[in-house]
Scaffold this active site. Structure first.
Site, PDB file in Angstrom:
ATOM      1  CB  THR A 213      -0.863  -0.046   1.278  1.00 59.90           C
ATOM      2  OG1 THR A 213      -1.717  -1.168   1.187  1.00 59.90           O
ATOM      3  CG2 THR A 213      -1.691   1.201   1.474  1.00 59.90           C
ATOM      4  NE  ARG A 241      -8.736  -7.646   2.596  1.00 63.97           N
ATOM      5  CZ  ARG A 241      -7.775  -6.732   2.666  1.00 63.97           C
ATOM      6  NH1 ARG A 241      -7.529  -5.969   1.631  1.00 63.97           N
ATOM      7  NH2 ARG A 241      -7.065  -6.585   3.759  1.00 63.97           N
ATOM      8  N   GLY A 243      -9.985  -3.735   2.465  1.00 61.11           N
ATOM      9  CA  GLY A 243      -9.126  -3.577   3.643  1.00 61.11           C
ATOM     10  C   GLY A 243      -9.369  -2.262   4.364  1.00 61.11           C
ATOM     11  CG  ASP A 244      -6.020  -0.748   6.491  1.00 60.49           C
ATOM     12  OD1 ASP A 244      -5.783  -1.575   5.589  1.00 60.49           O
ATOM     13  OD2 ASP A 244      -5.160   0.029   6.944  1.00 60.49           O
ATOM     14  CB  THR A 263       1.067   0.121   4.830  1.00 60.50           C
ATOM     15  OG1 THR A 263       1.421  -1.117   4.196  1.00 60.50           O
ATOM     16  CG2 THR A 263       2.236   0.571   5.675  1.00 60.50           C
ATOM     17  N   GLY A 264      -0.655  -2.436   5.972  1.00 60.21           N
ATOM     18  CA  GLY A 264      -0.556  -3.683   6.725  1.00 60.21           C
ATOM     19  C   GLY A 264      -1.771  -4.550   6.526  1.00 60.21           C
ATOM     20  N   GLY A 266      -5.034  -5.280   6.678  1.00 58.08           N
ATOM     21  CA  GLY A 266      -6.151  -4.355   6.853  1.00 58.08           C
ATOM     22  C   GLY A 266      -7.176  -4.757   7.886  1.00 58.08           C
TER      23      GLY A 266
END
Ligand code: GLY
Length: 351
Positions: A213, A241, A243-244, A263-264, A266
């Site tokens: 990200t 799906r 993510g965050d 980033t990671g 999510g």
């Protein structure tokens, strides 16, 4: 007497501008994703390529801020550079879904007004961050998804591309590898893409692109703070799906003199509303932003999540925090040319 006063006014007039000639203050910080990035796995050439790419991304936003532009413009400029660069998991170079498509998420937030815009699951808009901004500025909504979001992008004149535009061989190879490991069916190559000859760098250069990200936080010379994030999400994601990244308060937040981009993994960042929580600790509990970022990232780790954040406060303090072995990152301000780092243990002098 009158002559004396005239001279005094002239002297003050000359001294005034000179005293006010401190350069306008601004700061920008970026990330290009956090993950397992081990020294020695990344070849020296690849390492240098990433550093150059990060520097170019920081510089794109720094240029805007140096010229008196807004933090929103700087965030968008830096992110668009990374969206166009296939090295990052955003825009062109995004990872693939299990169905062999690219499905892009992005968000932007204006810390002055608490205006925000986000998009999820877009596949035709070249710059998802530009679309997030259009949602914020040209629609009454905060979040749009899927085909509707792309249709809105077209209606406001944002560049539309064939979905094959986002295709890169290395991400395709990563998908095939992931699907093979999971024993899932491998989809047809997307229409309009040609296999490239030669070995893909994807699986051999050691950079773990589960987390690629991109995100930017910036404060401009008028003290306006902003955050933005853009991603392709996770390799082989299914079922729409998300993510965050486009979830305001989780992967992206700006307000109360603070801005964060994450980033990671999510799912964990959503549960802990990471970005908003860091700014909340900074604002309400007066916790220094580095301490706040470290606290929340350790909480992410404690529930099983990996990743990192960049955070910024309106006084120009930058924080990087991660629980992974690396995070592509960089920053610059009115006094300092772009600084970049990759590994978690690299010393980065922060403002
Ligand atoms: N951190 C981005 C994602 O999980 O999609």
């Amino acid at each position: 007497m009158i002559r004396f006063l005239a001279l005094l006014i002239l002297a003050l007039g000359l001294a005034g501008p000179a005293a006010a000639q401190e350069p306008p203050r601004w700061t920008i910080a970026i990330h290009g994703g956090a993950g397992v990035i081990e020294r020695g796995q990344l070849t020296p050439e690849r390492d240098a390529e990433y550093r150059a790419a990060l520097e170019a991304a920081v510089e794109a936003g720094a240029e805007v801020l140096r010229n008196g532009g807004s933090s929103l413009d700087a965030v968008q400029a830096s992110i668009e550079v990374m969206e166009d660069n296939p090295m990052f998991n955003a825009g062109r170079g995004a990872v693939f879904t299990a169905e062999g498509t690219n499905s892009l998420d992005a968000a932007i937030m204006d810390g002055q007004t608490l205006s925000a815009g986000a998009v999820a699951g877009v596949s035709r808009t070249r710059h998802p961050i530009a679309l997030a901004r259009a949602v914020m500025e040209q629609s009454p909504h905060v979040m749009l998804a899927g085909e509707g979001a792309d249709a809105f992008a077209a209606s406001v004149g944002l560049e539309q591309v064939d979905p094959a535009f986002f295709f890169t061989q290395r991400r395709w190879d990563q998908l095939v590898d992931t699907l093979t490991q999971r024993g899932w069916q491998i989809p047809e190559r997307p229409a309009g893409t040609e296999p490239t000859s030669g070995a893909s760098a994807a699986l051999t250069d050691g950079d773990d692109h589960r987390f690629g990200t991109v995100g930017v936080v910036a404060v401009d010379s008028q003290g306006r703070i902003a955050a933005g994030t853009s991603t392709g999400g996770t390799t082989a994601k299914r079922w729409g799906r998300i993510g965050d990244t486009p979830v305001i308060g989780a992967g992206t937040w700006a307000g109360r003199g603070c801005a964060v981009s994450a980033t990671g993994a999510g799912e964990y960042f959503i549960r802990l509303t990471v970005a908003r929580d860091i700014c909340g600790l900074n604002h309400a509990a007066h916790m220094p932003v580095q301490q706040a970022a470290d606290l929340i990232i350790s909480e992410v780790g404690s529930i099983g999540g990996d990743g990192g954040v960049i955070a910024l406060t309106e006084d120009g303090s930058v924080a990087f925090s991660m629980n992974t072995s690396g995070m592509y990152r960089g920053w610059a301000n009115q006094d300092t040319a772009p600084q970049v780092a990759i590994y978690s243990d690299e010393d980065v002098v922060l403002p």
